[in-house]
Design an enzyme around this catalytic site. Sequence first.
Site, mmCIF file in Angstrom:
data_model
loop_
_atom_site.group_PDB
_atom_site.id
_atom_site.type_symbol
_atom_site.label_atom_id
_atom_site.label_comp_id
_atom_site.label_asym_id
_atom_site.label_seq_id
_atom_site.Cartn_x
_atom_site.Cartn_y
_atom_site.Cartn_z
ATOM 1 N N HIS A 1 -26.752 25.139 6.189
ATOM 2 C CA HIS A 1 -26.062 25.146 4.902
ATOM 3 C C HIS A 1 -24.995 24.059 5.014
ATOM 4 O O HIS A 1 -24.090 24.168 5.843
ATOM 5 C CB HIS A 1 -25.443 26.520 4.622
ATOM 6 C CG HIS A 1 -26.499 27.577 4.415
ATOM 7 N ND1 HIS A 1 -26.431 28.825 4.988
ATOM 8 C CD2 HIS A 1 -27.662 27.524 3.710
ATOM 9 C CE1 HIS A 1 -27.523 29.520 4.616
ATOM 10 N NE2 HIS A 1 -28.276 28.754 3.851
ATOM 11 N N GLU B 1 -21.271 24.622 5.493
ATOM 12 C CA GLU B 1 -20.780 25.403 6.631
ATOM 13 C C GLU B 1 -20.640 24.425 7.797
ATOM 14 O O GLU B 1 -21.572 24.176 8.554
ATOM 15 C CB GLU B 1 -21.734 26.560 6.920
ATOM 16 C CG GLU B 1 -21.811 27.521 5.714
ATOM 17 C CD GLU B 1 -22.957 28.518 5.780
ATOM 18 O OE1 GLU B 1 -23.593 28.649 6.841
ATOM 19 O OE2 GLU B 1 -23.217 29.171 4.737
ATOM 20 N N HIS C 1 -23.893 29.211 11.626
ATOM 21 C CA HIS C 1 -23.502 29.232 10.209
ATOM 22 C C HIS C 1 -22.009 29.486 10.089
ATOM 23 O O HIS C 1 -21.312 29.631 11.090
ATOM 24 C CB HIS C 1 -24.269 30.334 9.469
ATOM 25 C CG HIS C 1 -25.698 29.993 9.196
ATOM 26 N ND1 HIS C 1 -26.193 29.811 7.931
ATOM 27 C CD2 HIS C 1 -26.734 29.786 10.038
ATOM 28 C CE1 HIS C 1 -27.473 29.508 7.994
ATOM 29 N NE2 HIS C 1 -27.835 29.490 9.261
ATOM 30 N N GLU D 1 -22.408 33.389 12.965
ATOM 31 C CA GLU D 1 -21.409 32.977 11.977
ATOM 32 C C GLU D 1 -20.151 32.649 12.759
ATOM 33 O O GLU D 1 -19.549 33.523 13.385
ATOM 34 C CB GLU D 1 -21.119 34.131 11.011
ATOM 35 C CG GLU D 1 -22.349 34.670 10.290
ATOM 36 C CD GLU D 1 -22.898 33.704 9.256
ATOM 37 O OE1 GLU D 1 -22.152 32.799 8.829
ATOM 38 O OE2 GLU D 1 -24.079 33.842 8.888
HETATM 39 ZN ZN LIG Z 1 -25.141 29.837 6.168
#
Ligand SMILES: [Zn+2]
Length: 440
Positions: free
Chosen positions: A81, A84, A188, A279
């Site tokens: 993404h 990010e 991410h 994350e």
């Molecule tokens: Zn993501």
Amino acid sequence: MDILSLALLLPLVAALDFSYHRTKELEAFLKAVYKNHASITHLYSVGKSVEGRDLWVLALGRFPTQHKIGIPEFKYVANMHGDEAVGRELLLHLIDFLVTSDQHDPVITKLIDSTRIHIIPSMNPDGFEAVTAFSCNPPAGRYNANKKDLNRNFPDAFIKNNPKVQPETRALMDWMKNEMFVLSANLHGGSLVASYPFDNGNSLTITPNDESKTLDNDVFEHLARIYSTNHATMHEGSACQNGEYFLDGITNGYRWYQVEGGMQDYNYIWGQCFEITVEVSCCKFPQQDELSSFWNDNKAALIEYIKQVHLGVKGRVLDKNGEPIPGAIVEAVDRRHICPYKTNRNGEYYLLLLPGTYTLNATAPGSRSLLRKMHIPNGIGNFSALTYDFIFPELHTRGEPGSCPTKPLYSSNDHRSMSTTLSTAISSLILINIFYAVIR
Ligand SMILES: [Zn+2]
Ligand SMILES: *[C@@H]1O[C@H](CO)[C@@H](O)[C@H](O)[C@H]1NC(C)=O
Ligand SMILES: *[C@@H]1O[C@H](CO)[C@@H](O)[C@H](O)[C@H]1NC(C)=O
């Protein structure tokens, strides 16, 4: 000594700074690393983005340009993404740290001796370039230039999602076909948690407490926990202070929220590669002055996670003349994969397993199975999984290395399960809309 002569003592290539690196700067950095550390690095591109930017990979190892029998392949992917952005910078710093620590730090030296590490700092360079300002939730940049979410763009095993596969996705799928990756993580941003497969599921995988579990769940929980407990704060579970709480800083992906067409399920099911999704920052695109503390928080976790590629057992499947048997299925009994894990063209297999006693089952094409009970020690300290070769008493039988069915595997098994899945999906969708920004 005056200032000028001090400056002359500085290394010719300035250390990587803590700022965001645009595509041009990222490329310049990777090329400089490749030039200055040619014996342990290999820079290659797995394809191009929609807008024609290269998807660069820096590979590190004692034999960086090629696979060697017995040396497992590892990968890190970030910035899928485009908004990010922390993971992208973390991987640049990881590269810098690895190349400058080789032959100085004994652990990093052994890691590079024993592992081939592939690092792709940005899977979505177009998305990154589309972000115009620092923001915890940038209005643009998540998608690729065709407005597609790349983490919804892989074939899904549980539903017929028929994705219009994007160039970035295709590049990673082809890459996985060409290299036999064993372990991977996808970085991410938007939360602080290590999540593991499955991201999607049906009645065969979903447990009463709403997790969608693989038969390797013990390994996946361990992998996620390695990351979270070696991270400065992730293991506390509530570091983002947004009401979310993750016990030990880990979660089953589906339990958090269902994702269809995600990359980690694809890796595990069709890539023979265990991948988790990490994350790394509550804020997706924080101010640059926070980048050095993100690196400090993640550095140990990033290194410890790579070492896990040496869990379990590895070896080759050979015939009685010592010829490799490609396409042989090698799995632990009671851990059969949806799509069987098969040997590569060298007859190699790699199975990530926690220490314990297991029965391995090797099946060469057209032959009966060989079963072998063994105790598997913890290979991490040794930088090597246990090595065990299967020798078939017959001559060379050839199979299809790594080939798997490409259709969804669980769908339409059972109608009741599909409707259960659907209603769970709908309720979790509602939850997402109320409580979460979309993250992974
Ligand atoms: Zn993501
Ligand atoms: C061994 O693997 C083969 C191929 O996947 C399978 O047909 C067979 O049932 C397995 N045997 C055991 C004991 O699990
Ligand atoms: C470490 O590796 C060596 C060589 O591969 C092997 O002989 C030894 O048994 C291993 N030790 C452990 C604890 O796995």
